[in-house]
Design an enzyme around this catalytic site. Sequence first.
Site, PDB file in Angstrom:
ATOM      1  N   ILE A 259       0.820  -1.215   0.000  1.00 58.70           N
ATOM      2  CA  ILE A 259       0.000   0.000   0.000  1.00 58.70           C
ATOM      3  C   ILE A 259       0.857   1.271   0.000  1.00 58.70           C
ATOM      4  O   ILE A 259       0.323   2.375  -0.049  1.00 58.70           O
ATOM      5  CB  ILE A 259      -0.942   0.037   1.218  1.00 58.70           C
ATOM      6  CG1 ILE A 259      -0.144  -0.067   2.527  1.00 58.70           C
ATOM      7  CG2 ILE A 259      -1.996  -1.032   1.125  1.00 58.70           C
ATOM      8  CD1 ILE A 259      -0.996   0.099   3.772  1.00 58.70           C
TER       9      ILE A 259
ATOM     10  N   GLN B 115       5.351   2.922  -0.139  1.00 55.54           N
ATOM     11  CA  GLN B 115       6.789   2.707  -0.238  1.00 55.54           C
ATOM     12  C   GLN B 115       7.496   3.841   0.472  1.00 55.54           C
ATOM     13  O   GLN B 115       7.234   5.014   0.216  1.00 55.54           O
ATOM     14  CB  GLN B 115       7.235   2.667  -1.709  1.00 55.54           C
ATOM     15  CG  GLN B 115       8.718   2.458  -1.915  1.00 55.54           C
ATOM     16  CD  GLN B 115       9.171   1.043  -1.584  1.00 55.54           C
ATOM     17  OE1 GLN B 115       8.419   0.097  -1.783  1.00 55.54           O
ATOM     18  NE2 GLN B 115      10.382   0.903  -1.070  1.00 55.54           N
TER      19      GLN B 115
ATOM     20  N   GLY C 276      11.750   0.965   2.938  1.00 56.75           N
ATOM     21  CA  GLY C 276      11.234  -0.214   2.265  1.00 56.75           C
ATOM     22  C   GLY C 276       9.722  -0.138   2.088  1.00 56.75           C
ATOM     23  O   GLY C 276       9.111   0.911   2.292  1.00 56.75           O
ATOM     24  N   PRO C 277       9.076  -1.248   1.725  1.00 53.33           N
ATOM     25  CA  PRO C 277       7.642  -1.246   1.418  1.00 53.33           C
ATOM     26  C   PRO C 277       6.756  -1.254   2.671  1.00 53.33           C
ATOM     27  O   PRO C 277       7.194  -1.612   3.765  1.00 53.33           O
ATOM     28  CB  PRO C 277       7.464  -2.549   0.625  1.00 53.33           C
ATOM     29  CG  PRO C 277       8.537  -3.451   1.159  1.00 53.33           C
ATOM     30  CD  PRO C 277       9.713  -2.559   1.468  1.00 53.33           C
TER      31      PRO C 277
ATOM     32  N   ASP D 219      10.014  16.384   8.764  1.00 57.52           N
ATOM     33  CA  ASP D 219       9.583  15.971   7.421  1.00 57.52           C
ATOM     34  C   ASP D 219       8.063  16.086   7.283  1.00 57.52           C
ATOM     35  O   ASP D 219       7.389  15.161   6.830  1.00 57.52           O
ATOM     36  CB  ASP D 219      10.030  14.542   7.136  1.00 57.52           C
ATOM     37  CG  ASP D 219      10.026  14.222   5.642  1.00 57.52           C
ATOM     38  OD1 ASP D 219      10.043  15.176   4.820  1.00 57.52           O
ATOM     39  OD2 ASP D 219       9.999  13.031   5.272  1.00 57.52           O
TER      40      ASP D 219
END
Length: 433
Positions: free
Chosen positions: A118, A120, A124-125, A239
Amino acid sequence: MNEESTGLAIGISIGVVIGVLLAILALFCFRYHRKRLQIGNSSSRRAANVPIRTNGADSCTILSDSTVGPESPVKASRSSMSSWFDGFRRSSVISASGMPEYSIKDLQKATGNFTSVIGQGAFGPVYKATLPSGETVAVKVLATNSKQGEKEFQTEVKMVMLLGRLHHRNLVNLVGYCAERGEHMLVYVYMSKGSLASHLYSDKNGLLGWNMRVRVALDVARGLEYLHDGAVPPVIHRDIKSANILLDESMRARVADFGLSREEMVDSQAANIRGTFGYLDPEYISSRAFNKKSDVYSFGVLLFEIVAGRNPQQGLMEYVELAAMNFDGKVGWEELADSRLEGNFDVQELNEVAALAYKCVNRVQKKRPSMRDNVQVLSRILKQRHNNKRNRNTLSTTTDEVAIDVDQLEGRSPRPEHTRQQSVDSTTESCEV
């Protein structure tokens, strides 16, 4: 002859002394090396056994900073952090941090053999998973070949454990982890409505109306206010962007992704610029120093993004500066409004939100409002909206009551025509007044 014997004896004596000294030096080196190994092993065990903060004080100096790398005042080696991960015991259901531990087998089954991607991230994923309890969660997996991702993953582990015990409603909460056979995964609350970015730029999620945009902005402000003023020690996210704002089933927003987050320190100097261009504080870029006001700048950019529906990486702030040249920064911002809204917004609200955003992106950090100030302004906007709506409903109810009275007058028993007409005319005149 005697002189030769004396010279030989002296030579032998010197050789013996040198040999003894070398033997002593070798023994000293051996013991020193052995002691170093013992200290290293002891440090690794301490890092594995005490991985998180307790009561706001450092329980482990190797994790006293949020990132690992050249920008960290306290540097930690990759091997030491690996020991920290390996310190978790798979046999325990609840770790020392109080977080449930899941096996790879469990998460493999929950994610459909890791096929339900769903998202990335740099690490990682991210997979959607359904636990045996029926709870839907999101599983972040550290890619084995992601060196930068490993640093951000390690940082996120530390930050979510620091914040996870407090469970603020506007932060995405950690619900478990997996550290088995060299695999590292974090299990989060699943946010079914996706990211704010997906709603601003994708038609498949439907249009995000103005009323909902202001509510989302307030949720984000509350999450950041908690990081800055409620967390102990205070945390700087570093961020903030629309892709890191996630929405739940009720469209309530939560701040996510703490891979770059840092605890507020006296010396907040970064060797490398980290974050997402378009959202970065210009003063942070020039000085490499970051603080709470760096997050405030990013939040201001996010507010303009919510207003305009434009990507900050595609010239949003240049567009804002051009618009700001035409007025004093308090009114006229409606020309920035997202065209997809088709004019369906409250002009006064939009101007107030944009004016707040413009204060947040002030080039001078000291002139920017705090996140607490931002929460107060956005709360006042929504409160005023609620009051206006209540006043409109009250006015509508009064009008309906008058109409009912007129109908009741018309429904009375028959009277002479001229008398009924006079009564209705009189009531009508009263309404108009």
